[in-house]
Design a protein around this motif. Structure first.
Motif, PDB file in Angstrom:
ATOM      1  N   LYS A  55      37.995  41.023  53.765  1.00  0.00           N
ATOM      2  CA  LYS A  55      37.912  41.199  52.306  1.00  0.00           C
ATOM      3  C   LYS A  55      37.342  39.952  51.630  1.00  0.00           C
ATOM      4  O   LYS A  55      36.568  40.048  50.668  1.00  0.00           O
ATOM      5  N   GLU A  56      37.722  38.778  52.125  1.00  0.00           N
ATOM      6  CA  GLU A  56      37.198  37.538  51.547  1.00  0.00           C
ATOM      7  C   GLU A  56      35.707  37.384  51.847  1.00  0.00           C
ATOM      8  O   GLU A  56      34.956  36.843  51.026  1.00  0.00           O
ATOM      9  N   ALA A  73      33.725  39.651  49.495  1.00  0.00           N
ATOM     10  CA  ALA A  73      33.642  39.173  48.111  1.00  0.00           C
ATOM     11  C   ALA A  73      32.314  38.491  47.815  1.00  0.00           C
ATOM     12  O   ALA A  73      31.901  38.396  46.653  1.00  0.00           O
ATOM     13  N   ARG A 103      38.681  28.590  54.235  1.00  0.00           N
ATOM     14  CA  ARG A 103      38.444  29.910  53.654  1.00  0.00           C
ATOM     15  C   ARG A 103      37.270  29.917  52.685  1.00  0.00           C
ATOM     16  O   ARG A 103      36.727  30.992  52.390  1.00  0.00           O
ATOM     17  N   GLU A 117      42.305  41.013  55.751  1.00  0.00           N
ATOM     18  CA  GLU A 117      42.258  40.111  54.597  1.00  0.00           C
ATOM     19  C   GLU A 117      41.089  39.132  54.720  1.00  0.00           C
ATOM     20  O   GLU A 117      40.435  38.797  53.716  1.00  0.00           O
ATOM     21  N   ARG A 165      33.925  31.771  53.675  1.00  0.00           N
ATOM     22  CA  ARG A 165      33.885  33.195  53.985  1.00  0.00           C
ATOM     23  C   ARG A 165      32.965  33.983  53.047  1.00  0.00           C
ATOM     24  O   ARG A 165      32.068  34.682  53.521  1.00  0.00           O
ATOM     25  N   PRO A 166      33.164  33.922  51.712  1.00  0.00           N
ATOM     26  CA  PRO A 166      32.240  34.668  50.845  1.00  0.00           C
ATOM     27  C   PRO A 166      30.813  34.151  50.923  1.00  0.00           C
ATOM     28  O   PRO A 166      29.856  34.924  50.789  1.00  0.00           O
TER      29      PRO A 166
END
Length: 505
Positions: free
Chosen positions: A415-416, A419, A381, A412, A384-385
């Motif tokens: 959204k990451e 960010a 994860r 979700e 991701r940003p």
């Protein structure tokens, strides 16, 4: 083959007869037949030890395990490290086939697939008979097989290498993933050459830290060293420089002077890469359809492998030039008509790969760059940003969508990614995507169609993340999906687009 012969190299405790015949190896109890050895390896979700009784009932003559199971008739071979033992047993069962081949291993976060395709093409130009094992497929002698793993499990890998050797393959090149190296799937392969391309953020859901990830990749060089082979390292990469310190005899490649193999001059324009490459045995002139500095690094690695194997420069040059495309790696579609533009499909699914792809396309785009991408679920994860920030910085328009969400909620994940995007206007899906902006369109088909509907003359579209994949995984279900097919349909379905030209399909 008699079990006692098969396990001769193992430090094992044997419960039962050693003289039983072994006629096959399985690590899935459903694949066990009479006389098979069943290896109870731990899987991602289940432990193979829980299937030992089932395997014995299915006819397994022996079991390879890390702990004893009571109440079964099959001979039990108990070892401390089952993955290492399975590698040795598999190689022995299939007659150590890698020793009959000139085997090249390629590892690194990005560039493995392209490098294997380049090396395969050079082998063909040199009148050698190549085999390839990698992310897209396994292939030799005109035969192609689906690739469930980048690097197969040890029994499958050794069986495939034997099939290649028996069929007259002389040289094989394989992608060595970090998972496979750590799990010792290739632990008993006799590599003549090992290549390290680069190391960037990925797979930290599995390896936890970059140091652990690096250590897994470095295992390939130890295997090559143990076979008195040659190692090749890209020293433009910081982790590559660290690997060079660990293996100082490595052949080095770089875009800059100071390496063993480097371009004395090069140009990246008009969809081509042209270079004069210095090697210890003389200059090699190359002309390639693969664009971008990162692809030039892949080309340098392939040249180094060919040099290490004694292939002459003219054949290297020919092989590099002959490779027109790599599936899902900046595959291009050119649309004509009233507003001509280019669209690309690329496998970039890490922050570094996305940045490399965009840096390659930015200089050749006459207009805007529109990027469509998402991030896979149940994977690292932390990227991701970062990927959101990179696309926002290097693209004019970013459309965030779904990739393979797997068991995660696609919204979700999005959204990451969001960010990491700062200072950009967010547009609704039904709004024109003008200026420096981004939009969220979770449905990947709709996202690709939106990008095509927004394109202007001279613009470039990049659809990133899935590349060659022809599926999408949502909530455990694997459905048909191809970025290339959807992109072509979107272009053909747009009344302003003209005739299509592509470098693939």
């Amino acid at each position: 083959m008699v079990l006692d012969t098969l396990i001769r190299a193992l430090d094992a405790r044997v419960v039962g007869r050693r003289d039983v015949e072994v006629c096959g190896i399985a690590y899935d109890s459903r694949a066990v037949a009479k006389g098979f050895l069943f290896a109870a390896i731990p899987g991602e979700h289940v432990d193979g030890h829980t299937f030992i009784v089932r395997a014995a009932e299915a006819g397994a003559s022996c079991v390879l395990a890390e702990r004893e199971t009571e109440g079964i008739a099959a001979t039990q071979v108990i070892v401390k490290d089952i993955r290492s033992a399975l590698s040795k047993v598999s190689a022995a069962f299939y007659g150590e086939p890698s020793k009959r081949l000139s085997l090249v291993g390629v590892t690194g976060t990005n560039g493995k697939t392209t490098t294997t395709y380049l090396i395969e093409s050079v082998f063909r130009a040199a009148n050698l008979n190549p085999g390839v094992i990698g992310t897209i497929n396994y292939r030799y002698n005109g035969k192609t097989f689906d690739a469930p793993h980048t690097t197969p499990q040890a029994p499958d890998l050794q069986r495939l290498l034997k099939e290649m050797a028996d069929a007259g393959v002389t040289h094989a090149v394989m992608e060595a993933s970090s998972h496979a190296l750590e799990q010792k799937r290739a632990g008993d392969c006799a590599f003549k050459v090992g290549i390290f391309t680069n190391l960037t953020l990925d797979h930290l859901d599995y390896h936890k830290t970059m140091d652990e990830y690096f250590s897994a990749k470095a295992m390939l060089f130890e295997l090559v060293k143990n076979n008195s082979g040659r190692t090749i390292v890209n020293i433009d990469d910081a982790w590559g420089r660290k690997l060079k310190e660990m293996y100082p005899a490595s052949i080095t490649v770089s875009l800059k002077d100071g390496a063993d193999i480097y371009p004395a001059r090069y140009s990246l324009k008009d969809g081509m890469t042209e270079a004069a490459v210095r090697t210890p045995s003389g200059d090699v002139t190359i002309s390639s359809h693969l664009v971008g500095e990162y692809n030039l690094q892949n080309i340098l690695a392939a040249i180094a492998a060919a040099y290490a194997l004694g292939i002459e420069g003219a054949r290297i040059s020919e092989g590099i030039s002959n490779l027109a495309r790599v599936p899902g790696r900046l595959e291009k579609i050119e649309a004509g008509g009233a507003r001509p533009f280019r669209a690309y499909v690329d496998y970039a699914h890490t922050s570094d790969a996305l940045e490399r792809a965009l840096n390659a396309l930015r200089p050749v785009s006459k207009g805007r760059v529109i990027t469509v991408f998402g991030c896979g679920g149940n994977r690292d994860r932390t990227k991701r940003p970062k990927m959101g920030g990179i696309s926002a910085r290097l693209s004019d328009v970013t459309i965030i969508t779904s990739d393979n969400p797997r068991d995660e909620d696609p919204i979700e994940i999005i959204k990451e990614i969001e960010a990491g995007i700062e200072g950009l206007a967010k547009k609704r899906p039904d709004e024109p995507l003008s200026g420096h902006c981004y939009a969220v369109i979770p449905d990947r088909t709709e996202a690709i169609w939106k990008a095509v509907s927004e394109v202007a003359s001279g613009d470039t579209i990049l659809v990133a993340g899935k590349g060659h994949e022809d599926y999408q995984i949502v909530k455990g279900r694997k459905g048909r999906f191809s970025d290339f097919e959807v992109l072509r349909s979107a272009i053909e379905g747009n009344d302003k687009a003209g005739p299509l030209r592509s470098n693939g399909h």
